[in-house]
Design an enzyme around this catalytic site. Structure first.
Site, PDB file in Angstrom:
ATOM      1  N   HIS A 122      -9.719  -4.240   2.583  1.00 39.05           N
ATOM      2  CA  HIS A 122      -9.268  -4.265   3.859  1.00 39.05           C
ATOM      3  C   HIS A 122      -7.798  -5.028   3.610  1.00 39.05           C
ATOM      4  CE1 HIS A 122      -9.770  -8.924   4.123  1.00 39.05           C
ATOM      5  NE2 HIS A 122     -10.597  -8.556   3.452  1.00 39.05           N
ATOM      6  N   ASP A 123      -6.740  -4.549   4.385  1.00 36.96           N
ATOM      7  CA  ASP A 123      -5.393  -5.267   4.403  1.00 36.96           C
ATOM      8  C   ASP A 123      -4.808  -4.897   3.049  1.00 36.96           C
ATOM      9  OD1 ASP A 123      -5.421  -6.175   6.924  1.00 36.96           O
ATOM     10  OD2 ASP A 123      -7.045  -7.667   6.219  1.00 36.96           O
ATOM     11  N   GLY A 140      -9.555  -7.929  -0.795  1.00 37.16           N
ATOM     12  CA  GLY A 140      -8.853  -8.076   0.466  1.00 37.16           C
ATOM     13  C   GLY A 140      -7.564  -8.734   0.184  1.00 37.16           C
TER      14      GLY A 140
END
Length: 263
Positions: A122-123, A140
């Site tokens: 994520h991200d 992440g």
């Protein structure tokens, strides 16, 4: 629009498919997915969430894109995954959406090659012309710049950065920021410059010479580190490649710099 969907595939009526898209057997495409022109889903591919997939990509069996992030704080929200053009994703590659507590979006550029089992968390932000060997993994909210090569089973700690043209050795546990053009050994230590990669990419001999000289200066044993950085900036102010390293180090970061072993 002209596209091909195998009878066993499940494609939501709200999904947006470009011209010439091919969706193979047993694929699943969710309602908020966009697929660019001529992209191929070979078989058993799952696309969910707010996922934008570019043109001319090839996704091999059991690729999974756009699932929720593996973050205990995530409770939903307006998050997404954006993947560029001409990417090749081999079997079991996974890429997750962003989180509202960070950027809210996971971004992957174009012309990348992700080998079996690679993971983009994520991200994360991944640049262009990047290669992830088998099971290379990003934590992440980390960043991987253009032309990086990540060796098989290497792992990048969350919120770390890898500068452009860097090489990460197989199995390396990377817990700090890697300078542009750097090379990390399989123990996670900075092991010099990615000289082979620079030569293969056609960097001029004088540019490589200056990079080597600047590297020796920056990571010397004598003097204060900040002073050595400023010395390199002064001596090589007209060498863009060296200034890439200087500006990378000067940029505020959440992780320490990956350094040669024992320093």
């Amino acid at each position: 629009m002209t596209h091909t969907i195998h009878p066993t595939a499940l494609v939501d009526d709200s999904a947006q498919l470009g011209e010439g898209v091919e969706i193979g057997p047993f694929c699943i495409v969710g309602p908020n997915v966009k697929i660019g022109d001529r992209t191929r889903l070979i078989s058993h591919v799952t696309l969910n969430g707010q996922t934008d997939l570019g043109a001319d990509c090839v996704l091999h069996p059991f690729v999974s894109l756009g699932e929720p992030p593996q973050d205990f704080k995530f409770k939903g929200g307006d998050v997404r995954l954006i993947v560029g053009d001409r990417n090749i994703l081999r079997e079991q590659v996974t890429m997750h959406m962003g989180t509202e507590s960070a950027k809210g979006v996971t971004e992957v550029g174009s012309d990348n090659f992700f080998m079996v089992g690679a993971h983009v968390a994520h991200d994360c932000k991944v640049g262009n012309h990047v290669v992830f060997a088998n099971n290379a993994t990003l934590g992440g909210d980390s960043t991987v710049a253009d032309y990086v090569i990540m060796g098989g089973l290497s792992a990048l700690h969350q919120q770390c950065r890898i500068g452009k043209y860097a090489f990460i050795g197989g199995g390396a546990p990377v817990t700090g920021d890697v300078i542009p053009y750097g090379m990390v050994d399989n123990l996670g230590a900075l092991a010099g410059l990615n000289l082979v990669g620079l030569k293969r990419r056609g960097f001029a001999r004088d540019a490589i010479h200056d990079l080597r000289a600047a590297y020796r200066l920056v990571f010397a044993n004598e003097g204060a580190f900040n002073e050595r950085i400023e010395d390199a900036a002064r001596l090589f102010e007209n060498r863009p490649e060296v200034m890439d390293i200087v500006e990378f180090i000067r940029t505020p970061a959440k992780r320490p710099l990956c350094s040669p072993e024992g320093r």
